[in-house]
Design a protein around this motif. Structure first.
Motif, PDB file in Angstrom:
ATOM      1  N   LEU A  55       0.832  -1.307  -0.022  1.00  0.00           N
ATOM      2  CA  LEU A  55       0.085  -0.001   0.119  1.00  0.00           C
ATOM      3  C   LEU A  55       0.940   1.164  -0.109  1.00  0.00           C
ATOM      4  O   LEU A  55       0.777   2.270  -0.833  1.00  0.00           O
ATOM      5  CB  LEU A  55      -0.809   0.080   1.269  1.00  0.00           C
ATOM      6  N   ILE A  56       1.949   1.224   0.943  1.00  0.00           N
ATOM      7  CA  ILE A  56       2.822   2.268   0.754  1.00  0.00           C
ATOM      8  C   ILE A  56       3.634   2.508  -0.479  1.00  0.00           C
ATOM      9  O   ILE A  56       3.514   3.724  -0.993  1.00  0.00           O
ATOM     10  CB  ILE A  56       3.816   2.405   2.117  1.00  0.00           C
ATOM     11  N   ALA A  57       4.021   1.436  -0.948  1.00  0.00           N
ATOM     12  CA  ALA A  57       4.608   1.506  -2.465  1.00  0.00           C
ATOM     13  C   ALA A  57       3.627   1.958  -3.414  1.00  0.00           C
ATOM     14  O   ALA A  57       3.928   3.052  -4.399  1.00  0.00           O
ATOM     15  CB  ALA A  57       4.991   0.060  -2.925  1.00  0.00           C
ATOM     16  N   ARG A  58       2.350   1.646  -3.534  1.00  0.00           N
ATOM     17  CA  ARG A  58       1.304   2.181  -4.630  1.00  0.00           C
ATOM     18  C   ARG A  58       1.153   3.770  -4.232  1.00  0.00           C
ATOM     19  O   ARG A  58       1.025   4.402  -4.932  1.00  0.00           O
ATOM     20  CB  ARG A  58      -0.131   1.332  -4.011  1.00  0.00           C
ATOM     21  N   TYR A  59       1.083   4.293  -2.882  1.00  0.00           N
ATOM     22  CA  TYR A  59       0.723   5.515  -2.622  1.00  0.00           C
ATOM     23  C   TYR A  59       1.784   6.391  -3.285  1.00  0.00           C
ATOM     24  O   TYR A  59       1.595   7.467  -3.881  1.00  0.00           O
ATOM     25  CB  TYR A  59       0.591   5.653  -0.882  1.00  0.00           C
ATOM     26  N   ASP A  60       3.066   5.808  -2.835  1.00  0.00           N
ATOM     27  CA  ASP A  60       4.267   6.826  -3.486  1.00  0.00           C
ATOM     28  C   ASP A  60       4.139   6.705  -4.863  1.00  0.00           C
ATOM     29  O   ASP A  60       4.648   7.670  -5.517  1.00  0.00           O
ATOM     30  CB  ASP A  60       5.556   6.180  -2.647  1.00  0.00           C
ATOM     31  N   PHE A  61       4.040   5.691  -5.304  1.00  0.00           N
ATOM     32  CA  PHE A  61       4.115   5.376  -7.230  1.00  0.00           C
ATOM     33  C   PHE A  61       2.694   6.397  -7.515  1.00  0.00           C
ATOM     34  O   PHE A  61       3.424   7.320  -8.511  1.00  0.00           O
ATOM     35  CB  PHE A  61       3.911   4.043  -7.388  1.00  0.00           C
ATOM     36  N   LEU A  62       1.729   5.992  -7.173  1.00  0.00           N
ATOM     37  CA  LEU A  62       0.781   6.804  -8.047  1.00  0.00           C
ATOM     38  C   LEU A  62       0.915   8.521  -7.850  1.00  0.00           C
ATOM     39  O   LEU A  62       0.386   9.139  -8.704  1.00  0.00           O
ATOM     40  CB  LEU A  62      -0.650   6.219  -7.647  1.00  0.00           C
ATOM     41  N   ASN A  63       1.142   9.019  -6.596  1.00  0.00           N
ATOM     42  CA  ASN A  63       1.282  10.169  -6.260  1.00  0.00           C
ATOM     43  C   ASN A  63       2.252  11.061  -7.537  1.00  0.00           C
ATOM     44  O   ASN A  63       2.392  12.230  -7.408  1.00  0.00           O
ATOM     45  CB  ASN A  63       1.719  10.547  -4.875  1.00  0.00           C
ATOM     46  N   LYS A  64       3.316  10.080  -7.877  1.00  0.00           N
ATOM     47  CA  LYS A  64       4.112  10.635  -8.851  1.00  0.00           C
ATOM     48  C   LYS A  64       3.479  10.923 -10.070  1.00  0.00           C
ATOM     49  O   LYS A  64       4.200  11.501 -11.149  1.00  0.00           O
ATOM     50  CB  LYS A  64       5.315   9.683  -9.013  1.00  0.00           C
ATOM     51  N   GLY A  65       2.128  10.559 -10.402  1.00  0.00           N
ATOM     52  CA  GLY A  65       1.610  10.742 -11.662  1.00  0.00           C
ATOM     53  C   GLY A  65       1.831   9.804 -12.907  1.00  0.00           C
ATOM     54  O   GLY A  65       1.144   9.887 -13.800  1.00  0.00           O
ATOM     55  N   TYR A  66       2.401   8.841 -12.586  1.00  0.00           N
ATOM     56  CA  TYR A  66       2.922   7.820 -13.835  1.00  0.00           C
ATOM     57  C   TYR A  66       1.284   7.256 -14.265  1.00  0.00           C
ATOM     58  O   TYR A  66       1.432   6.578 -15.496  1.00  0.00           O
ATOM     59  CB  TYR A  66       3.483   6.563 -13.190  1.00  0.00           C
ATOM     60  N   TYR A  67       0.424   7.185 -13.494  1.00  0.00           N
ATOM     61  CA  TYR A  67      -1.052   6.678 -13.860  1.00  0.00           C
ATOM     62  C   TYR A  67      -2.107   7.804 -14.217  1.00  0.00           C
ATOM     63  O   TYR A  67      -3.042   7.341 -14.314  1.00  0.00           O
ATOM     64  CB  TYR A  67      -1.353   5.396 -12.824  1.00  0.00           C
ATOM     65  N   LYS A  68      -1.567   8.917 -14.335  1.00  0.00           N
ATOM     66  CA  LYS A  68      -2.395   9.922 -14.762  1.00  0.00           C
ATOM     67  C   LYS A  68      -3.259   9.839 -16.012  1.00  0.00           C
ATOM     68  O   LYS A  68      -4.550   9.866 -15.960  1.00  0.00           O
ATOM     69  CB  LYS A  68      -1.660  11.240 -15.153  1.00  0.00           C
ATOM     70  N   PHE A  69      -2.736   8.770 -16.863  1.00  0.00           N
ATOM     71  CA  PHE A  69      -3.442   8.563 -18.290  1.00  0.00           C
ATOM     72  C   PHE A  69      -4.560   7.754 -18.006  1.00  0.00           C
ATOM     73  O   PHE A  69      -5.675   7.933 -18.394  1.00  0.00           O
ATOM     74  CB  PHE A  69      -2.363   7.587 -18.816  1.00  0.00           C
ATOM     75  N   ILE A  70      -4.624   6.741 -16.936  1.00  0.00           N
ATOM     76  CA  ILE A  70      -5.543   5.845 -16.437  1.00  0.00           C
ATOM     77  C   ILE A  70      -6.748   6.681 -15.700  1.00  0.00           C
ATOM     78  O   ILE A  70      -7.736   6.577 -16.107  1.00  0.00           O
ATOM     79  CB  ILE A  70      -5.105   4.655 -15.467  1.00  0.00           C
ATOM     80  N   PHE A  71      -6.121   7.814 -14.962  1.00  0.00           N
ATOM     81  CA  PHE A  71      -7.077   8.509 -14.238  1.00  0.00           C
ATOM     82  C   PHE A  71      -7.968   9.498 -15.256  1.00  0.00           C
ATOM     83  O   PHE A  71      -9.072   9.581 -15.009  1.00  0.00           O
ATOM     84  CB  PHE A  71      -6.485   9.511 -13.313  1.00  0.00           C
ATOM     85  N   ASN A  72      -7.152   9.855 -16.055  1.00  0.00           N
ATOM     86  CA  ASN A  72      -7.868  10.738 -17.173  1.00  0.00           C
ATOM     87  C   ASN A  72      -8.958  10.016 -17.822  1.00  0.00           C
ATOM     88  O   ASN A  72      -9.907  10.794 -18.335  1.00  0.00           O
ATOM     89  CB  ASN A  72      -6.884  11.421 -18.188  1.00  0.00           C
TER      90      ASN A  72
END
Ligand SMILES: C[S@@+](CC[C@H](N)C(=O)[O-])C[C@H]1O[C@@H](n2cnc3c(N)ncnc32)[C@H](O)[C@@H]1O
Ligand SMILES: [Zn+2]
Length: 265
Positions: A55-72
């Protein structure tokens, strides 16, 4: 509030800092801002859901915006519909849940996960603007016919519960990994990578739209590569030797491949 008691299914009301039903079942609102509705009977282990490390790894990774494409992609769908109440099933650390709230402030958003630690992390984004709770997707403490959009991003779902909480004209947005998702990571850790056949096992609901979206991302530091690796089940499955390869990688180009199905009930 759309909450019902997970034990007796009666309506819940707030009394002081707790939710209570007429049968006196009580659920405290934690100081962190989430409610724990997970019954012992709905726990499948002592610490259900993703591990704290993951979970901590997920939080740190996602907050860097790598999956912004999916969010959009998800955000574009949410904006197309007239949504009052949205429920995010298996919201994890709440990255997408929170981004949806920021981009659609008028929507009333509920997000839950079976891992209590996930909500402790998710509620760092906001305590009050999202209704965070701990629950099993098999027994959702939400009223019948009350939700306009259920969202499940890479999550475990129970169809009967989704049908029950959705309004008659509500939609179910399901985001799944496509066959080439993170294929380069798999090629690094497995000698042979089996490409999943196209998943035609659609749910027995009324499919109104289905799209596959792909792009590539570049990660150029070891910390983010390890965090991404820890978010996936591969980290816990692969050999020590292959884990060492990832632990020493400094850059990687990765395919993002997702499928989004939109259903009505
Ligand atoms: C792959 S993660 C996805 C998290 C989030 N949707 C995201 O995309 O970042 C799946 C999540 O489902 C949760 N989960 C697993 N089984 C569950 C269940 N029965 N009910 C609710 N959540 C569950 C896990 O704890 C984990 O956080
Ligand atoms: Zn009750």
């Amino acid at each position: 509030m759309l909450y019902i008691c997970p034990k007796c299914h009666e309506k819940l009301i707030i009394v002081d800092k707790s939710y209570k039903c007429i049968n006196n079942h009580t659920y405290d609102i934690s100081s962190k801002g989430y409610v724990n509705f997970l019954l012992n009977d709905d726990k499948n282990s002592l610490h259900p859901g993703d591990t704290k490390d993951s979970l901590i790894a997920r939080y740190d990774f996602l907050n860097k915006g790598y999956y912004k494409f999916i969010f959009n992609k998800v955000n574009n769908i949410v904006k197309e519909y007239n949504i009052i109440n949205l429920l995010d099933i298996g919201c994890g650390v709440g990255y997408y849940t929170y981004q949806l709230k920021v981009n659609n402030p008028s929507i009333n958003i509920y997000g839950f996960d079976i891992a209590k630690e996930a909500l402790a992390i998710a509620s760092r984004y906001t305590k009050k603007d999202i209704n965070w709770f701990v629950s099993n997707s098999k027994n959702i403490p939400i009223e019948d016919n009350s939700i306009d959009a259920v969202l499940a991003m890479f999550s475990f779902i129970t169809l009967d519960e989704i049908k029950r909480v959705l309004k008659d004209d509500g939609i179910f947005i399901q985001v799944c990994a496509g066959k080439n998702h993170l294929i380069e990571l798999k090629q690094t850790i497995y000698d042979e990578v089996k490409i999943k056949e196209e998943d035609n096992n659609l749910l027995p609901l009324n499919l109104i739209d289905r799209n596959e979206y792909t792009t590539t991302i570049n990660i150029d530091n070891n910390e983010d590569i390890i965090n991404l690796f820890k978010m996936t089940p591969h980290y816990y499955r692969c050999s020590k030797e292959k884990k060492n390869i990832i632990n020493n990688l400094d850059k990687i180009e990765l395919t993002i491949d997702i499928v989004i199905n939109i259903y009505k009930k």
